[in-house]
Enzyme design. Structure first.
Site, PDB file in Angstrom:
ATOM      1  CE  LYS A 168     -12.251   5.493   1.290  1.00 58.30           C
ATOM      2  NZ  LYS A 168     -13.491   5.967   0.428  1.00 58.30           N
ATOM      3  CG  HIS A 183      -2.121  -0.952   1.061  1.00 59.22           C
ATOM      4  ND1 HIS A 183      -1.937  -2.077   0.624  1.00 59.22           N
ATOM      5  CD2 HIS A 183      -3.324  -0.923   1.434  1.00 59.22           C
ATOM      6  CE1 HIS A 183      -3.356  -2.715   0.410  1.00 59.22           C
ATOM      7  NE2 HIS A 183      -3.800  -2.240   1.177  1.00 59.22           N
TER       8      HIS A 183
END
Length: 934
Positions: free
Chosen positions: A591, A147
């Site tokens: 999120k 990532h």
């Protein structure tokens, strides 16, 4: 952490002064003459501005910045960035020295060490027999991912390692006189080299670059750190429980490493089936090279001569078998060591390992046709040879020799095998559904997508059992489906080539139903990885459903119970001998619904998963998809493990290690030992329920958190989904679009180009961008308003929350992490970014909402913690953040100004603007200063 009164950073301040002095000398001799002066001027002006927020002080700072040409600004930003890197080194090396001093004083070592943990176990009544039960179930599994949150180039990471080593030597009191002068000269040269090494990548990273970046840490630190961890554990075991008890306790392989690099294809079109094969072959090469190096070392050490020792019969038989296997090749190898039995054996072993390495290199080059009967073809045979040597050494009184480097190598074979890391494969559920639909249409004429869930499960169960797989026509399948099937072909091939343990799990993101798991097993069955032969089920693949969003977490019960209710699935799970693994995604849930809803949803999900596991009689392991920052599930690993729900860990934990976390934990071997130790001891403490009863959570605590989570989620969604202009603010008042040009990863920052929705932007870029603009609100937004609303003038409720903070590890960890994130926020600096909005009213309004919640969060967190300032209980971290802030502030003002200049530079493509390179440098520098990115 020690109380504030006990915190003494004298040694750290001395280390910082030294490194800062060195940097100053380098800047004066190697940079433009004005750079050092401008850096000090900006730092001073920002410090004054923090005390006096008058417009005049702000304008002074802006005037200094506005007069800087692009090339000068580049050098100033690089100076700030290098300062942060050196500050990180000063903190890390000083902490290492403090731990060493604690070891010198007493054997209790530092808080969280093996000795400290085992002593607490013994004091609480854990017997050697119970400890063995706990160790037998222990598995600590960090999983490296690609990532893209590591902003440092590999070259820079290597250079920083050299600076760390040189600086750490200077902390030793016995380095004096000439030797100190020599060490100082070396350190100065290394800092000068860093100054002349560009920290911004010139090209984008490919997947192969990411694979090699992950492998970088093993020869650098992790091989030796792993060996030391086991050695330290054994020493602590003897110290605490005594020689006699320790001799009866078998220390199993409780540490393993995993990887997603080269296997994670969800949303990354650059990861192909051949990429997965290459990742495993590169891993296999790395561990074979390490085994060769250690065999060489052992060959040098074990210079025993015939007549002066008497090897065991088993050893001599093993040696003779090797000679027969190698035939004429053995004659040349053994010519110089016939009188030295252990060197003789190790020389033949080295030859066999070298043959294995040659085969791996041929396969990496594209030739998979070669075989070699002489080469080691499985880890068991290599491990057996090492154990035969050890047992032989012990037999003639040389246990002390046998239990040093040789035992280290035996441990490494148990941890790393021939695969190094267990690779996870990940793909989004929709790809499997489409592939299955095409295959069933081709083979059986079934319209799979038209079926309801029950019918899908029935069809999947029946077709998985078809011997030899379904007879589909490959010509009828799309390119995407053929690629999906090829992944399973590669998995089958790699298991044969590298070993049965080279894969851990197949992870399905966006798992919404039980059929999503069964679809993967049907695809696996087409390549011999699962199925039924002669009435017997077999399964060589484990499947992990991944639950990511708040909505996903709410559907765990129906998906998991629906899956375990399938007789075929239960039969395959039993045949595999694996635990059921369930992965929980931290980033997307945060999120999606905010930190409170995410944290509580994940906590509840863990309880739910383990309750289902218990009721179904299926052992289960949780896989935590944590990021580096608080907004993506980050924070200190030891505390995070202890904050899990009671009796849910049970000896097993698997979690992702992402981006910059790898650098900060594993770039230095000494720190890697500490981090691995703290993680393992956290796992041990959280797993006491395996051998002792533990107190369950109180029902009233769960009810309080459930209410707080609902209030927090409502507040967060109001801002991010129902406030006009919010997403415009995100894209205009943060450097989110420029982050994509940093060349820090192969994965796109958005799922869909041109889609500016909250769903489209990846959680990494989301958190990274907010952190850059000092608005770390994903880690705290909604906490303040939920606490305020919950208490609402009710003193009794406030007392309840204070009690929770004192007594409940989960709640304490939640608010402690919030304090860390709040300390990294700065609403005055955020206001500078808000002025970048094309609509000034939108910028002012959204910033006002975030700033108001920030103040509420600070006020209420301090009220509950009964403290007068953030991080009062962690003075070391508080001091570190204060030190950084004086240098972060000017960088933020520079970055905001550069974003404005880039927007105004309409004559050039943004990527061609003279302001782009200094802007990218500010992103790197701020990431280094905040010590985390995404």
């Amino acid at each position: 952490m020690s109380p504030t009164a006990d915190y003494d950073d004298k040694a750290l301040r001395s280390a910082i002064r030294l490194l800062k002095l060195m940097l100053g000398k380098v800047l004066k001799s190697q940079a433009s003459p004005e750079v050092a002066a401008i850096v000090e001027q900006l730092q001073h002006q920002f410090t004054v501005l923090q005390r006096d927020h008058s417009p005049g002080r702000r304008q002074q700072l802006l005037n200094t910045l506005q007069g800087l040409p692009a090339d000068m600004m580049n050098e100033v930003i690089r100076a700030f960035s290098l300062y942060f890197s050196l500050l990180n080194i000063a903190e890390e090396s000083t902490q290492l020295q403090q731990r060493r001093h604690q070891i010198e004083k007493n054997k209790h070592y530092w808080r969280g060490s093996f000795h400290d943990t085992l002593l607490a176990f013994k004091d609480s009544g854990v017997t050697p027999v119970q400890l063995q039960v706990l160790l037998n179930d222990l598995n600590y599994l960090p999983v490296m991912t690609a990532h893209p949150t590591e902003a440092k180039r590999r070259t820079v990471r290597g250079a920083l390692r050299n600076v760390f080593i040189s600086h750490e030597k200077l902390l030793h009191s016995d380095v004096k006189g000439y030797f100190r002068e020599e060490a100082l000269e070396r350190l100065h040269g290394q800092i000068q080299l860093l100054w002349k090494t560009d920290e911004v990548r010139a090209r984008s990273m490919g997947v192969v670059d990411e694979i090699e970046a992950g492998l970088f840490y093993f020869p650098l630190s992790l091989f030796e750190a792993t060996a030391q961890v086991y050695r330290n554990f054994h020493r602590a075991l003897v110290d605490v429980y005594g020689n006699e008890a320790a001799a009866r306790i078998k220390i199993p392989g409780f540490l393993n490493f995993g990887s997603w690099i080269g296997g994670d294809r969800d949303g990354n079109p650059n990861v192909k089936p051949h990429t997965t094969a290459l990742a495993l072959r590169l891993q296999a090469r790395t561990i074979a090279q390490e085994y060769l190096r250690r065999l060489d070392n052992l060959r040098e050490q074990l210079a025993y001569s015939h007549g002066l020792c008497e090897p065991t019969a088993a050893f001599l038989q093993s040696l003779e078998r090797d000679r027969e296997l190698l035939g004429e090749s053995a004659i040349a190898i053994e010519r110089t060591c016939m009188q030295e039995p252990y060197r003789h054996k190790l020389s033949l072993m080295k030859f066999r390992m070298h043959k294995r390495l040659e085969l791996i290199d041929q396969r990496i080059a594209g030739d998979s046709s070669q075989t070699d009967a002489v080469a080691y073809n499985n880890i068991q045979s290599f491990h057996t040879d090492l154990c035969v040597i050890r047992e032989s050494l012990i037999s003639h009184g040389d246990r002390a020799i046998a239990d040093r480097d040789l035992l280290d190598l035996i441990r490494l074979t148990e941890v790393f095998g021939f695969h190094l890391m267990q690779l996870d494969v990940r793909q989004e559920s929709g790809r499997h559904s489409l592939a299955v639909a095409e295959i069933l249409a081709s083979a059986l004429g079934i319209d799979y997508l038209a079926l309801d869930e029950d019918k899908r499960l029935e069809v999947l169960s029946e077709t998985i059992a078809i011997a030899g797989g379904l007879g589909y026509a490959a010509s009828h399948l799309s390119a995407a489906t053929l690629e999906t099937l090829e992944v399973f072909q590669v998995m089958a091939q790699m298991r044969r080539e590298i070993g049965n343990d080279c894969f851990s799990r197949y992870v399905i993101s966006m798992t919404h139903s039980a059929s999503h798991v069964m679809e993967v097993l049907l695809l696996a069955a087409q390549n011999g990885l699962a199925g039924r032969i002669g009435g017997q089920w077999y399964c060589h693949i484990g499947v992990s459903p991944l639950f990511e969003t708040i909505d996903d977490l709410n559907h765990i019960d129906s998906v998991l119970r629906g899956l375990l209710a399938q007789p075929v699935y239960r039969a395959l799970l039993n045949a595999s001998g694996m635990r059921q693994e369930v992965m929980l995604g931290y980033s997307d849930s945060c999120k999606d619904g905010g930190i409170l809803a995410s944290a509580w949803g994940l906590y509840s999900a863990q309880q739910q998963v383990m309750a289902i596991s218990d009721s179904e009689g299926v052992p289960c392991r949780l896989f935590h998809g944590r990021g580096g920052t608080i907004g993506r599930g980050g924070g200190p690993t030891h505390e995070a493990i202890l904050a899990q729900p009671p009796a849910t860990v049970r000896g097993q934990i698997k979690f992702t290690e992402q981006g910059e976390v790898l650098f900060y934990r594993y770039n230095n071997m000494e720190t890697a030992i500490y981090e691995l130790t703290m993680g393992i001891t956290g796992l041990m403490k959280a797993s006491l329920s395996v051998v002792q009863p533990v107190e369950p959570d109180r029902t009233e605590n769960l009810a309080v958190m459930s209410e707080l989570a609902q209030l927090g989620e409502r507040s967060y969604r109001q801002l991010t989904e129902h406030t006009p202009g919010f997403l415009d603010y995100f894209y205009e008042a943060t450097p989110v679009q420029e982050i994509g040009q940093l060349n820090i990863g192969s994965r796109p920052s958005h799922r869909k180009k041109q889609d500016r929705s909250k769903y489209s932007v990846r959680a990494i870029a989301w958190v990274f961008a907010w952190a850059q603009s000092r608005q770390t609100f994903p880690a705290w937004y909604g906490i303040g308003s939920s606490l305020e609303h919950y208490c609402a003038g009710n003193p009794e409720r406030l007392r309840t929350l204070r009690e929770l903070y004192k007594d409940w590890p989960f709640f304490r960890n939640l608010l402690s992490n919030a304090q860390m994130a709040l300390s990294k926020s700065d609403m005055s600096i955020a206001e500078e970014y808000s002025a970048l909005c094309s609509d000034p009213e939108v910028g002012k309004r959204i910033h006002g909402l975030i700033a108001a919640e920030y103040r509420r969060c600070v006020d209420w967190v301090l009220e509950i913690a009964e403290s007068d300032r953030l991080l009062a209980e962690n003075p070391q971290l508080a001091a570190s953040l204060r030190r950084r802030n004086d240098y972060l502030g000017p960088l933020n003002y520079m970055q905001a100004g550069l974003l404005r200049a880039l927007n105004q530079d309409s004559d050039n493509e943004s990527s061609q603007s003279i302001w782009m390179k200094p802007l990218l440098r500010t992103i790197n520098a701020i990431a280094a200063g905040m010590r985390n990115t995404g």
